[in-house]
Design a protein around this motif. Structure first.
Motif, PDB file in Angstrom:
ATOM      1  N   LEU A  66       0.847  -1.191   0.000  1.00 33.31           N
ATOM      2  CA  LEU A  66       0.000   0.000   0.000  1.00 33.31           C
ATOM      3  C   LEU A  66       0.877   1.233   0.000  1.00 33.31           C
ATOM      4  O   LEU A  66       1.791   1.361   0.817  1.00 33.31           O
ATOM      5  CB  LEU A  66      -0.902  -0.003   1.237  1.00 33.31           C
ATOM      6  N   VAL A  67       0.615   2.139  -0.947  1.00 34.20           N
ATOM      7  CA  VAL A  67       1.257   3.451  -0.939  1.00 34.20           C
ATOM      8  C   VAL A  67       0.301   4.400  -0.237  1.00 34.20           C
ATOM      9  O   VAL A  67      -0.817   4.629  -0.710  1.00 34.20           O
ATOM     10  CB  VAL A  67       1.557   3.943  -2.369  1.00 34.20           C
ATOM     11  N   ALA A  68       0.718   4.918   0.929  1.00 33.14           N
ATOM     12  CA  ALA A  68      -0.144   5.776   1.736  1.00 33.14           C
ATOM     13  C   ALA A  68       0.532   7.111   1.983  1.00 33.14           C
ATOM     14  O   ALA A  68       1.755   7.262   1.847  1.00 33.14           O
ATOM     15  CB  ALA A  68      -0.479   5.095   3.063  1.00 33.14           C
ATOM     16  N   LEU A 175       6.290  10.253  -3.423  1.00 35.68           N
ATOM     17  CA  LEU A 175       5.911   8.924  -2.949  1.00 35.68           C
ATOM     18  C   LEU A 175       6.295   7.914  -4.031  1.00 35.68           C
ATOM     19  O   LEU A 175       5.958   8.092  -5.202  1.00 35.68           O
ATOM     20  CB  LEU A 175       4.411   8.857  -2.668  1.00 35.68           C
ATOM     21  N   VAL A 176       6.959   6.831  -3.635  1.00 30.63           N
ATOM     22  CA  VAL A 176       7.500   5.886  -4.607  1.00 30.63           C
ATOM     23  C   VAL A 176       6.867   4.511  -4.430  1.00 30.63           C
ATOM     24  O   VAL A 176       6.327   4.181  -3.363  1.00 30.63           O
ATOM     25  CB  VAL A 176       9.031   5.779  -4.496  1.00 30.63           C
ATOM     26  N   ALA A 177       6.957   3.693  -5.490  1.00 29.54           N
ATOM     27  CA  ALA A 177       6.458   2.314  -5.443  1.00 29.54           C
ATOM     28  C   ALA A 177       7.389   1.466  -4.579  1.00 29.54           C
ATOM     29  O   ALA A 177       8.600   1.480  -4.786  1.00 29.54           O
ATOM     30  CB  ALA A 177       6.368   1.736  -6.852  1.00 29.54           C
ATOM     31  N   PRO A 178       6.846   0.702  -3.628  1.00 30.75           N
ATOM     32  CA  PRO A 178       7.695  -0.107  -2.752  1.00 30.75           C
ATOM     33  C   PRO A 178       8.187  -1.400  -3.402  1.00 30.75           C
ATOM     34  O   PRO A 178       9.149  -1.996  -2.932  1.00 30.75           O
ATOM     35  CB  PRO A 178       6.789  -0.399  -1.557  1.00 30.75           C
ATOM     36  N   VAL A 179       7.510  -1.858  -4.473  1.00 29.56           N
ATOM     37  CA  VAL A 179       7.885  -3.109  -5.139  1.00 29.56           C
ATOM     38  C   VAL A 179       7.627  -2.979  -6.635  1.00 29.56           C
ATOM     39  O   VAL A 179       6.907  -2.083  -7.084  1.00 29.56           O
ATOM     40  CB  VAL A 179       7.078  -4.317  -4.600  1.00 29.56           C
ATOM     41  N   ASP A 180       8.198  -3.915  -7.400  1.00 32.12           N
ATOM     42  CA  ASP A 180       7.810  -4.061  -8.806  1.00 32.12           C
ATOM     43  C   ASP A 180       6.421  -4.699  -8.831  1.00 32.12           C
ATOM     44  O   ASP A 180       6.173  -5.676  -8.114  1.00 32.12           O
ATOM     45  CB  ASP A 180       8.787  -4.973  -9.543  1.00 32.12           C
ATOM     46  N   GLY A 181       5.525  -4.169  -9.641  1.00 33.79           N
ATOM     47  CA  GLY A 181       4.197  -4.762  -9.690  1.00 33.79           C
ATOM     48  C   GLY A 181       3.247  -3.995 -10.576  1.00 33.79           C
ATOM     49  O   GLY A 181       3.662  -3.218 -11.448  1.00 33.79           O
ATOM     50  N   VAL A 182       1.951  -4.222 -10.328  1.00 39.20           N
ATOM     51  CA  VAL A 182       0.881  -3.597 -11.103  1.00 39.20           C
ATOM     52  C   VAL A 182      -0.026  -2.836 -10.149  1.00 39.20           C
ATOM     53  O   VAL A 182      -0.350  -3.324  -9.061  1.00 39.20           O
ATOM     54  CB  VAL A 182       0.064  -4.653 -11.875  1.00 39.20           C
ATOM     55  N   VAL A 183      -0.424  -1.635 -10.543  1.00 39.68           N
ATOM     56  CA  VAL A 183      -1.344  -0.838  -9.729  1.00 39.68           C
ATOM     57  C   VAL A 183      -2.741  -1.441  -9.845  1.00 39.68           C
ATOM     58  O   VAL A 183      -3.320  -1.498 -10.927  1.00 39.68           O
ATOM     59  CB  VAL A 183      -1.355   0.630 -10.193  1.00 39.68           C
ATOM     60  N   LEU A 184      -3.277  -1.900  -8.719  1.00 38.99           N
ATOM     61  CA  LEU A 184      -4.608  -2.492  -8.713  1.00 38.99           C
ATOM     62  C   LEU A 184      -5.703  -1.471  -8.417  1.00 38.99           C
ATOM     63  O   LEU A 184      -6.816  -1.597  -8.921  1.00 38.99           O
ATOM     64  CB  LEU A 184      -4.681  -3.614  -7.666  1.00 38.99           C
ATOM     65  N   GLU A 185      -5.380  -0.489  -7.589  1.00 37.91           N
ATOM     66  CA  GLU A 185      -6.432   0.422  -7.140  1.00 37.91           C
ATOM     67  C   GLU A 185      -5.862   1.807  -6.858  1.00 37.91           C
ATOM     68  O   GLU A 185      -4.757   1.933  -6.320  1.00 37.91           O
ATOM     69  CB  GLU A 185      -7.084  -0.144  -5.875  1.00 37.91           C
ATOM     70  N   LEU A 190      -6.583  13.841  -8.011  1.00 35.53           N
ATOM     71  CA  LEU A 190      -5.651  14.959  -8.048  1.00 35.53           C
ATOM     72  C   LEU A 190      -6.270  16.176  -7.355  1.00 35.53           C
ATOM     73  O   LEU A 190      -7.427  16.519  -7.592  1.00 35.53           O
ATOM     74  CB  LEU A 190      -5.310  15.306  -9.499  1.00 35.53           C
ATOM     75  N   GLY A 191      -5.495  16.798  -6.471  1.00 33.02           N
ATOM     76  CA  GLY A 191      -5.973  17.975  -5.754  1.00 33.02           C
ATOM     77  C   GLY A 191      -6.694  17.665  -4.462  1.00 33.02           C
ATOM     78  O   GLY A 191      -7.061  18.575  -3.713  1.00 33.02           O
ATOM     79  N   GLN A 192      -6.911  16.382  -4.185  1.00 36.38           N
ATOM     80  CA  GLN A 192      -7.632  15.986  -2.970  1.00 36.38           C
ATOM     81  C   GLN A 192      -6.731  16.167  -1.739  1.00 36.38           C
ATOM     82  O   GLN A 192      -5.548  15.872  -1.770  1.00 36.38           O
ATOM     83  CB  GLN A 192      -8.086  14.532  -3.093  1.00 36.38           C
ATOM     84  N   ARG A 193      -7.313  16.636  -0.648  1.00 37.38           N
ATOM     85  CA  ARG A 193      -6.594  16.743   0.617  1.00 37.38           C
ATOM     86  C   ARG A 193      -6.774  15.447   1.406  1.00 37.38           C
ATOM     87  O   ARG A 193      -7.890  14.939   1.512  1.00 37.38           O
ATOM     88  CB  ARG A 193      -7.088  17.934   1.439  1.00 37.38           C
ATOM     89  N   VAL A 194      -5.690  14.937   1.927  1.00 40.14           N
ATOM     90  CA  VAL A 194      -5.720  13.647   2.621  1.00 40.14           C
ATOM     91  C   VAL A 194      -5.081  13.792   3.995  1.00 40.14           C
ATOM     92  O   VAL A 194      -4.267  14.689   4.236  1.00 40.14           O
ATOM     93  CB  VAL A 194      -4.985  12.558   1.808  1.00 40.14           C
ATOM     94  N   GLU A 195      -5.461  12.885   4.882  1.00 42.43           N
ATOM     95  CA  GLU A 195      -4.861  12.829   6.205  1.00 42.43           C
ATOM     96  C   GLU A 195      -3.690  11.854   6.196  1.00 42.43           C
ATOM     97  O   GLU A 195      -3.505  11.079   5.241  1.00 42.43           O
ATOM     98  CB  GLU A 195      -5.913  12.380   7.232  1.00 42.43           C
ATOM     99  N   ALA A 196      -2.910  11.880   7.264  1.00 41.08           N
ATOM    100  CA  ALA A 196      -1.800  10.932   7.393  1.00 41.08           C
ATOM    101  C   ALA A 196      -2.327   9.505   7.366  1.00 41.08           C
ATOM    102  O   ALA A 196      -3.376   9.198   7.954  1.00 41.08           O
ATOM    103  CB  ALA A 196      -1.048  11.191   8.699  1.00 41.08           C
ATOM    104  N   ALA A 197      -1.629   8.616   6.670  1.00 36.24           N
ATOM    105  CA  ALA A 197      -1.961   7.187   6.525  1.00 36.24           C
ATOM    106  C   ALA A 197      -3.110   6.928   5.561  1.00 36.24           C
ATOM    107  O   ALA A 197      -3.543   5.780   5.416  1.00 36.24           O
ATOM    108  CB  ALA A 197      -2.265   6.543   7.875  1.00 36.24           C
ATOM    109  N   ALA A 198      -3.611   7.947   4.862  1.00 36.67           N
ATOM    110  CA  ALA A 198      -4.677   7.731   3.882  1.00 36.67           C
ATOM    111  C   ALA A 198      -4.124   6.930   2.697  1.00 36.67           C
ATOM    112  O   ALA A 198      -3.059   7.257   2.162  1.00 36.67           O
ATOM    113  CB  ALA A 198      -5.230   9.057   3.392  1.00 36.67           C
ATOM    114  N   PRO A 199      -4.806   5.854   2.261  1.00 39.68           N
ATOM    115  CA  PRO A 199      -4.320   5.052   1.129  1.00 39.68           C
ATOM    116  C   PRO A 199      -4.392   5.834  -0.179  1.00 39.68           C
ATOM    117  O   PRO A 199      -5.349   6.568  -0.429  1.00 39.68           O
ATOM    118  CB  PRO A 199      -5.263   3.847   1.114  1.00 39.68           C
ATOM    119  N   ILE A 200      -3.378   5.663  -1.006  1.00 41.07           N
ATOM    120  CA  ILE A 200      -3.325   6.341  -2.310  1.00 41.07           C
ATOM    121  C   ILE A 200      -3.359   5.312  -3.442  1.00 41.07           C
ATOM    122  O   ILE A 200      -4.186   5.389  -4.337  1.00 41.07           O
ATOM    123  CB  ILE A 200      -2.072   7.220  -2.407  1.00 41.07           C
TER     124      ILE A 200
END
Length: 358
Positions: A66-68, A175-185, A190-200
């Protein structure tokens, strides 16, 4: 079709209340057509596959990342989209965050304070060695330097957890990809405000994949880890890696898990497939739910025992339900190659039970 037409058709056939198994109904071609009766061969593909179970394709937990958002902020850039292939370390998003600037500032201040107190400690150690200051002053300076060093280390660890480069102040947070893979979700815009630990983004490696299979208890009892499994009508194959020990109260099935290596590239997470059971793994035939009729606590199907230009005959045969998944039902009591009614079963049931017959 009107109720009057149904009753007139039912009256053409002598029917009696449900009694012994093996009772036969005889229908003329006109009756078959009017009642919409259609038949299928057990074990002949489609919904009548022999020895198959429904399964769902899932990604192993260890292959998902998860990229958060490490801190609160605004999404400044979304560099990839669902379905994109990414490499480890590739920038997938940017976050504009005042909180990140605060963390960087605090880390720089703590580092500077620690460096200053380390210099004071070296000076006081020299002065104490020359007998110019008391030991109590040296101990106080040493305690202050240790406290400042611990605080600087804490700030550096906070930066590392947030993915912020120490010593660099300003600019959006990459924010970078932690592994080689495919984006599932993708969970933000763009432009959305997020809190800490919010999934991206949710990123996964898609080989190997798992199959989660719902198996009737009677079938699961004959399965063992390591047995080979294969998708019906496909070359995709794998092996069982887990046989569940708990039974689902609603469906009375056991969860099986199989790992798929060969042909995993042709599968998609979330896809529903049919899995062929290993040889000798249990009995049962997969039928559509529409083929079943129930009456007075019994479940039965109508097996076509004869077919001709003048009439077709159907035998009401009791079956035992082994399990159910989706629109399919696994039953015991019919054999591959037998033809059964899969449509118009309600009309056959009405004739068999004597509904509307005086």
């Amino acid at each position: 079709m009107s109720p009057r037409l149904i009753l007139s058709l039912l009256a053409l056939t002598v029917a009696c209340p449900l009694a012994e198994a093996g009772e036969t109904l005889s229908l003329q071609p006109a009756q078959l057509k009017a009642l919409g009766i259609a038949t299928g061969t057990v074990g002949d593909g489609g919904d009548l596959r022999s020895g198959t179970l429904p399964a769902r394709v899932v990604v192993p937990n260890t292959q998902m990342r998860l990229v958060a958002a490490p801190v609160g902020g605004m999404i400044d850039l979304l560099a990839v989209a669902p379905g994109s292939t990414v490499k480890r370390g590739q920038v997938v998003a940017r976050l504009a965050s005042p909180q990140a600037l605060e963390l960087q500032r605090d880390a720089l201040q703590a580092s500077s304070q620690s460096a200053l107190l380390q210099q004071n400690l070296k000076r006081d150690e020299q002065l104490f060695a020359e007998g110019l200051i008391a030991e109590s002053r040296l101990q106080a300076t040493r305690a202050a330097a240790a406290q400042a060093g611990a605080q600087a280390s804490e700030r550096r660890q906070g930066l590392a957890l947030a993915g912020i480069v120490p010593g660099k102040l300003g600019g959006p947070l990459a924010l970078v990809a932690p592994v080689d893979g495919v984006v599932l979700e993708q969970s933000v815009q763009l432009g959305q405000r997020v809190e800490a630990a919010a999934p991206i983004y949710r990123i996964a490696q898609l080989s190997p994949l798992w199959l989660e299979i719902q198996a009737p208890l009677a079938v699961a009892a004959g399965l063992r880890e390591g047995m080979a499994v294969k998708l019906a009508d496909s070359e995709v194959s794998g092996k069982l890696i887990a046989v569940g020990r708990a039974v689902d109260a609603a469906s009375q099935t056991v969860l099986l898990r199989a790992a798929v290596d060969k042909g995993a590239a042709s599968l998609t997470p979330g896809q529903v497939v049919a899995v062929a059971l290993p040889t000798g793994a249990g009995t049962g035939q997969q039928l559509p739910a529409s083929a079943l009729a129930r009456h007075e606590g019994k479940t039965f199907v109508f097996v076509q025992t004869a077919s001709g230009e003048q009439a077709s005959q159907f035998e009401a045969r009791p079956v035992r339900i082994l399990g159910q998944g989706g629109d399919g039902v696994l039953v015991d009591g019919v054999k591959p190659g037998e033809r059964i009614a899969v449509k118009g079963v309600s009309g056959l049931k009405a004739m068999y039970t004597g509904v509307g017959i005086e």
